[in-house]
Design a protein around this motif. Structure first.
Motif, PDB file in Angstrom:
ATOM      1  N   TYR A  83       3.801   6.009  -0.515  1.00 34.18           N
ATOM      2  CA  TYR A  83       2.427   5.949   0.009  1.00 34.18           C
ATOM      3  C   TYR A  83       1.603   7.075  -0.608  1.00 34.18           C
ATOM      4  O   TYR A  83       2.077   8.201  -0.725  1.00 34.18           O
ATOM      5  CB  TYR A  83       2.437   6.121   1.523  1.00 34.18           C
ATOM      6  CG  TYR A  83       2.852   4.879   2.254  1.00 34.18           C
ATOM      7  CD1 TYR A  83       1.940   3.845   2.479  1.00 34.18           C
ATOM      8  CD2 TYR A  83       4.151   4.728   2.730  1.00 34.18           C
ATOM      9  CE1 TYR A  83       2.319   2.690   3.151  1.00 34.18           C
ATOM     10  CE2 TYR A  83       4.536   3.581   3.399  1.00 34.18           C
ATOM     11  CZ  TYR A  83       3.616   2.561   3.607  1.00 34.18           C
ATOM     12  OH  TYR A  83       3.980   1.430   4.267  1.00 34.18           O
ATOM     13  N   SER A  84       0.371   6.757  -0.977  1.00 30.08           N
ATOM     14  CA  SER A  84      -0.500   7.793  -1.533  1.00 30.08           C
ATOM     15  C   SER A  84      -1.500   8.298  -0.504  1.00 30.08           C
ATOM     16  O   SER A  84      -2.106   9.351  -0.668  1.00 30.08           O
ATOM     17  CB  SER A  84      -1.270   7.231  -2.725  1.00 30.08           C
ATOM     18  OG  SER A  84      -2.236   6.295  -2.253  1.00 30.08           O
ATOM     19  N   GLY A  85      -1.714   7.514   0.551  1.00 23.75           N
ATOM     20  CA  GLY A  85      -2.748   7.863   1.526  1.00 23.75           C
ATOM     21  C   GLY A  85      -4.079   7.172   1.214  1.00 23.75           C
ATOM     22  O   GLY A  85      -4.955   7.095   2.062  1.00 23.75           O
ATOM     23  N   ASP A  86      -4.204   6.677  -0.011  1.00 25.42           N
ATOM     24  CA  ASP A  86      -5.414   5.938  -0.390  1.00 25.42           C
ATOM     25  C   ASP A  86      -5.205   4.462  -0.010  1.00 25.42           C
ATOM     26  O   ASP A  86      -4.358   3.792  -0.608  1.00 25.42           O
ATOM     27  CB  ASP A  86      -5.633   6.099  -1.905  1.00 25.42           C
ATOM     28  CG  ASP A  86      -6.684   5.128  -2.447  1.00 25.42           C
ATOM     29  OD1 ASP A  86      -7.344   4.435  -1.641  1.00 25.42           O
ATOM     30  OD2 ASP A  86      -6.815   5.053  -3.684  1.00 25.42           O
ATOM     31  N   PRO A  87      -5.973   3.970   0.975  1.00 26.27           N
ATOM     32  CA  PRO A  87      -5.737   2.610   1.474  1.00 26.27           C
ATOM     33  C   PRO A  87      -5.822   1.554   0.373  1.00 26.27           C
ATOM     34  O   PRO A  87      -5.060   0.591   0.376  1.00 26.27           O
ATOM     35  CB  PRO A  87      -6.842   2.387   2.520  1.00 26.27           C
ATOM     36  CG  PRO A  87      -7.377   3.736   2.834  1.00 26.27           C
ATOM     37  CD  PRO A  87      -7.094   4.616   1.664  1.00 26.27           C
ATOM     38  N   GLN A  88      -6.713   1.758  -0.555  1.00 23.73           N
ATOM     39  CA  GLN A  88      -6.879   0.807  -1.663  1.00 23.73           C
ATOM     40  C   GLN A  88      -5.597   0.750  -2.513  1.00 23.73           C
ATOM     41  O   GLN A  88      -5.079  -0.322  -2.794  1.00 23.73           O
ATOM     42  CB  GLN A  88      -8.085   1.279  -2.503  1.00 23.73           C
ATOM     43  CG  GLN A  88      -8.610   0.284  -3.496  1.00 23.73           C
ATOM     44  CD  GLN A  88      -9.260  -0.941  -2.820  1.00 23.73           C
ATOM     45  OE1 GLN A  88      -9.501  -0.952  -1.608  1.00 23.73           O
ATOM     46  NE2 GLN A  88      -9.496  -1.972  -3.610  1.00 23.73           N
ATOM     47  N   HIS A  89      -5.093   1.923  -2.882  1.00 26.13           N
ATOM     48  CA  HIS A  89      -3.863   1.996  -3.682  1.00 26.13           C
ATOM     49  C   HIS A  89      -2.687   1.438  -2.879  1.00 26.13           C
ATOM     50  O   HIS A  89      -1.899   0.638  -3.378  1.00 26.13           O
ATOM     51  CB  HIS A  89      -3.579   3.453  -4.083  1.00 26.13           C
ATOM     52  CG  HIS A  89      -2.218   3.634  -4.718  1.00 26.13           C
ATOM     53  ND1 HIS A  89      -1.061   3.800  -3.963  1.00 26.13           N
ATOM     54  CD2 HIS A  89      -1.824   3.637  -6.015  1.00 26.13           C
ATOM     55  CE1 HIS A  89      -0.027   3.901  -4.777  1.00 26.13           C
ATOM     56  NE2 HIS A  89      -0.466   3.812  -6.022  1.00 26.13           N
ATOM     57  N   ALA A 145      -1.612  -1.414  -5.067  1.00 22.91           N
ATOM     58  CA  ALA A 145      -0.875  -0.877  -6.225  1.00 22.91           C
ATOM     59  C   ALA A 145       0.534  -0.400  -5.850  1.00 22.91           C
ATOM     60  O   ALA A 145       1.281   0.065  -6.713  1.00 22.91           O
ATOM     61  CB  ALA A 145      -1.653   0.283  -6.839  1.00 22.91           C
ATOM     62  N   ARG A 146       0.870  -0.504  -4.583  1.00 22.48           N
ATOM     63  CA  ARG A 146       2.148   0.040  -4.121  1.00 22.48           C
ATOM     64  C   ARG A 146       3.185  -1.078  -4.000  1.00 22.48           C
ATOM     65  O   ARG A 146       2.845  -2.218  -3.684  1.00 22.48           O
ATOM     66  CB  ARG A 146       1.928   0.682  -2.745  1.00 22.48           C
ATOM     67  CG  ARG A 146       2.932   1.725  -2.338  1.00 22.48           C
ATOM     68  CD  ARG A 146       2.624   2.229  -0.935  1.00 22.48           C
ATOM     69  NE  ARG A 146       2.809   1.153   0.041  1.00 22.48           N
ATOM     70  CZ  ARG A 146       4.012   0.783   0.511  1.00 22.48           C
ATOM     71  NH1 ARG A 146       5.100   1.419   0.131  1.00 22.48           N
ATOM     72  NH2 ARG A 146       4.099  -0.204   1.379  1.00 22.48           N
ATOM     73  N   VAL A 147       4.439  -0.729  -4.250  1.00 23.56           N
ATOM     74  CA  VAL A 147       5.533  -1.693  -4.055  1.00 23.56           C
ATOM     75  C   VAL A 147       5.955  -1.647  -2.590  1.00 23.56           C
ATOM     76  O   VAL A 147       6.288  -0.579  -2.061  1.00 23.56           O
ATOM     77  CB  VAL A 147       6.749  -1.341  -4.946  1.00 23.56           C
ATOM     78  CG1 VAL A 147       7.970  -2.170  -4.566  1.00 23.56           C
ATOM     79  CG2 VAL A 147       6.393  -1.542  -6.412  1.00 23.56           C
ATOM     80  N   ALA A 148       5.911  -2.803  -1.938  1.00 26.91           N
ATOM     81  CA  ALA A 148       6.326  -2.872  -0.528  1.00 26.91           C
ATOM     82  C   ALA A 148       7.835  -3.057  -0.442  1.00 26.91           C
ATOM     83  O   ALA A 148       8.426  -3.819  -1.209  1.00 26.91           O
ATOM     84  CB  ALA A 148       5.610  -4.034   0.149  1.00 26.91           C
ATOM     85  N   HIS A 149       8.439  -2.346   0.472  1.00 26.35           N
ATOM     86  CA  HIS A 149       9.878  -2.536   0.718  1.00 26.35           C
ATOM     87  C   HIS A 149      10.211  -2.131   2.148  1.00 26.35           C
ATOM     88  O   HIS A 149       9.844  -1.049   2.598  1.00 26.35           O
ATOM     89  CB  HIS A 149      10.737  -1.699  -0.247  1.00 26.35           C
ATOM     90  CG  HIS A 149      12.179  -1.672   0.174  1.00 26.35           C
ATOM     91  ND1 HIS A 149      12.800  -0.545   0.671  1.00 26.35           N
ATOM     92  CD2 HIS A 149      13.098  -2.667   0.232  1.00 26.35           C
ATOM     93  CE1 HIS A 149      14.051  -0.846   0.989  1.00 26.35           C
ATOM     94  NE2 HIS A 149      14.247  -2.119   0.733  1.00 26.35           N
ATOM     95  N   MET A 150      10.877  -2.993   2.862  1.00 23.96           N
ATOM     96  CA  MET A 150      11.284  -2.676   4.246  1.00 23.96           C
ATOM     97  C   MET A 150      12.784  -2.952   4.410  1.00 23.96           C
ATOM     98  O   MET A 150      13.583  -2.446   3.659  1.00 23.96           O
ATOM     99  CB  MET A 150      10.498  -3.522   5.256  1.00 23.96           C
ATOM    100  CG  MET A 150       9.004  -3.345   5.187  1.00 23.96           C
ATOM    101  SD  MET A 150       8.352  -4.522   3.946  1.00 23.96           S
ATOM    102  CE  MET A 150       6.631  -4.493   4.332  1.00 23.96           C
TER     103      MET A 150
END
Ligand code: PMP
Length: 465
Positions: free
Chosen positions: A299-305, A309-314
């Motif tokens: 997480y970058s903290g930037d909601p847009q990113h 732009a982030r890989v989701a994984h749970m």
């Protein structure tokens, strides 16, 4: 080639059915409930698999009380053997403490530290549940990092059973290796022939490649061993084209060496996938790699990113506390390389014993494999070289013939005969050594293998020549 008798006329099969009545009965019940009565394709044995009730060290016992020397050791996961006292104690202690915290636990931090310390490519780590999940996530990360879709892979290499991994695993390679894989999945994969560096270069040169994935010791537990210098060449080419290289170390990880194949061969990939040994025999795996690639999950903290732009994984069970306990305890015991060296020496003894037995029986074939992994190919066709000297055999045999392995009918008879002689090779033809095995266990299995050969010769399934 000798004509094969029908299964029903087989003495091996009749004796198998008589020796394992409890398993026959369980399989009958299972078939009413589960497709083919099993939960893993490779566990299929006709007419029934042997049902195992308990195991310790190098041994497992079936529901009829028969004992087997186990060379499957948790599909290769249990390099320390079944129920290693320290691993078992750690799991029991953790099970009593908390089995699911719905939160991180201290043990997963220790577990990650050990992976980081041991594995050259492990700057960052994300724990998952299996090898299949590991390759799935690794592929997603390199696609996210590059903004490109194409994954380059090698024909015949195995990376688990998710959709992308089912492209170009089994021949004929132009057809997915499973039904039910959506047609457009193949469009995200470009596969190259085994050990073909020119084809690899062409595949990468198109500029649309997100990453390359491969088994560093060759397809499906080293069925065709990698030639000297091949990995170094793959590393050089992928680096030249700026394509991240993923080593699938699900089998080789912590087994070939404490740092896996990448340490053993001295070639560091950008990312790697693990399962099996990393979790001490509990169901978990990991994706590891260069920080800049792995940070695509962060997480970058930037909601847009974070949304785009982030890989989701749970995964409900990712970083499972009991797996973390088993895994971190096992890795502590695997750190100094003693276990890897001892198991490799035991495998040398097993391979040499089997090759001697093949020679004595006049049967073409070879036991081969790297370090503590082994595989046996045998038959009576002319494509199998008439030598039992490993280097010469492997130099003379055609790659396709080596990939095809032992004929299916013969392999199935061998598998059943192995059980009758008191040992178990996975699918009847390959396996792993664990540190719980003794030289006596290996010698007992080699003698048993000789009697297995007597049985299949006697039954006309293979000809002595
Ligand atoms: N990659 C390789 C190289 C494997 O050998 C395996 C399993 N044998 C997998 C991935 C898949 O791992 P899992 O069975 O844990 O999903």
């Amino acid at each position: 080639m000798t004509s094969l008798k029908t299964a029903s006329s087989s003495r091996i099969e009749a004796e198998y059915q008589a020796t394992f009545p409890g398993s026959m009965a369980l399989a009958e019940r299972a078939r009413q409930l589960m497709p083919s009565g099993i939960n893993h394709d490779v566990r299929r044995i006709d007419p029934a698999p042997v049902y195992i009730e308990r195991a310790t060290g190098p041994y497992k016992w079936d529901v009829d009380g028969n004992r087997f020397i186990d060379f499957c050791v948790g599909h290769g996961a249990l390099i320390l053997g079944h129920s290693h006292p320290a691993v078992l104690a750690a799991m029991q202690e953790q099970t009593a403490r908390v089995t699911h915290a719905s939160a991180p636990t201290p043990l997963e931090v220790r577990w990650a530290e050990l992976v980081n310390e041991m594995v050259p490519s492990a700057e960052r780590i994300r724990f998952v549940l299996s090898g299949t999940e590991a390759t799935l996530l690794a592929i997603r990360i390199v696609r996210a990092a590059s903004g490109k879709d194409i994954i380059v892979r090698i024909n015949g290499h195995f990376h688990g059973w998710h959709d992308t991994a089912m492209i170009q695993w089994l021949p004929p390679y132009e057809r997915p290796s499973s039904a039910g894989v959506a047609r457009d999945i193949a469009g995200g994969v470009r596969s190259v022939p085994l050990h073909d560096l020119d084809a690899l270069e062409q595949a990468l040169a198109q500029g649309d490649v997100a990453g390359m994935i491969m088994e560093p010791d060759g397809p499906v537990v080293g069925t065709v061993p990698v030639p000297d210098g091949y990995l170094q060449a793959v590393r050089e080419i992928t680096q030249r084209y700026g394509v991240p290289l993923i080593f699938d170390e699900v089998v080789t990880g912590f087994r070939l060496a404490p740092g896996g194949a990448q340490e053993y061969f001295g070639v560091t990939p950008d990312m790697s996938t693990f399962a099996k040994a990393i979790a001490g025999g509990s169901p978990s795996g990991a994706v590891v790699g260069r920080a800049d690639l792995m940070e695509h999950i962060a997480y970058s903290g930037d909601p847009q990113h974070d949304r785009f732009a982030r890989v989701a994984h749970m995964g409900t069970y990712s970083g499972h506390p009991v797996a973390a306990a088993a895994g971190s305890t096992a890795l502590e015991l695997l750190k100094d390389g003693t276990v890897q060296d001892r198991t490799a020496a035991l495998a040398d003894r097993l391979r040499a014993g089997i090759n001697e037995s093949l020679h004595e029986h006049g049967i073409r074939g070879l036991a081969y494999g790297r370090r503590s992994c082994f595989r046996v190919i045998l038959g009576d066709d002319d494509a199998l070289p008439d030598t039992h000297e490993p280097a010469e055999f492997l130099a003379r045999i055609d790659q396709e013939r080596l990939m095809a392995g032992t004929d299916g009918r013969l392999k199935s008879a061998l598998h059943k005969a192995n059980f009758l002689e008191g040992f178990d090779f996975i699918a009847g033809n390959h396996g792993w050594l664990s540190n719980a095995h003794s030289e006596d266990d290996v010698d007992t299995a080699v003698s048993g293998f000789g009697r297995v050969l007597d049985r299949v010769i006697d039954e006309g399934l293979v000809q002595s020549r």
